[in-house]
Design a protein around this motif. Sequence first.
Motif, mmCIF file in Angstrom:
data_model
loop_
_atom_site.group_PDB
_atom_site.id
_atom_site.type_symbol
_atom_site.label_atom_id
_atom_site.label_comp_id
_atom_site.label_asym_id
_atom_site.label_seq_id
_atom_site.Cartn_x
_atom_site.Cartn_y
_atom_site.Cartn_z
ATOM 1 N N ALA A 5 -88.173 17.944 12.968
ATOM 2 C CA ALA A 5 -88.257 16.498 13.171
ATOM 3 C C ALA A 5 -88.712 16.209 14.592
ATOM 4 O O ALA A 5 -88.244 16.835 15.543
ATOM 5 N N VAL B 136 -88.054 11.766 5.157
ATOM 6 C CA VAL B 136 -88.232 11.504 6.582
ATOM 7 C C VAL B 136 -87.823 10.065 6.879
ATOM 8 O O VAL B 136 -88.235 9.138 6.180
ATOM 9 N N ILE C 141 -92.575 14.251 10.844
ATOM 10 C CA ILE C 141 -92.281 15.650 10.571
ATOM 11 C C ILE C 141 -93.464 16.510 10.995
ATOM 12 O O ILE C 141 -94.620 16.141 10.777
#
Length: 202
Positions: free
Chosen positions: A44, A59, A70
Motif C-alpha cells: 500500500a 483498496v 496499490i
Amino acid sequence: MWVLTPERVGAPLSEPVSRPSLPASPITQRPVFDAAKALDSARAEPQARIERDGSTFRVAVTKSDGRPGITFPAPGGGWSLSGLSAIEAKVKNTGRRTLNVHLVIDGPGADRTHRQNCKISSQRLSPGEEKTLTVSIVSTPPSPVEWLQGGKAKTYRYPEVAEQGGYNLPVANAISVYVYHPGADYEYEVSDLRACRDARRL
C-alpha cells in the motif's frame, strides 16, 4: 614492383559456422514479468490501505495530495518486458463516488508528473462499474548481447505500437493502480493483473 598472387581458399565448409557464445550476464538473469509473483509483492502506498482476497485486492484511499493506491514492485534489477505487448488489470469502483483511476508502468527514474520513463492509462468509473485498464508495451528487438545468448535467431517486425505511445523501455521497476490527488475517500478493487504476450514477435 607489384606481384599479384591468387587468393588461397580453404576447403568448403560442410556445416554452417556457429556464432560466438558469450558468458552469462545480468541481462539474462532479469525475470520476465510474472503476474502471479507480482501479487505477492503488493504494498500500500501512503494514505492507502489494501486487503487481499486471493488474486483480488480491496483498496481504500483517503484524501491526499499524493498518488495513493496499490503498487507491485519488481525484484532488484526490475522485470524484463521481453515478449510482452501489454499489462492489464481490472478495476471496480466499490465506493459511492465516481472514481478516476490510473494504471502505470514505472521504469528506472520514472517521473509521472512529466510522463518520463513511465506510461499511464486512465479510466473514469461510476459507482459499481468495472473496467479493464491497459498499458501497451512497445515491442523492441533484443540487444546484441541478448541475441547472441538466445540460442536461436529470431525475426522481429518493426514496433508499430511505438507511434501509439506505448511503454518503450525494456525493463519495468513497478506497476501501480492509484488515484491522483483524491479529494475524498475512495474504494476500489484490483483483480486479474496480467501480462499479454506479444503476438507480433515471430
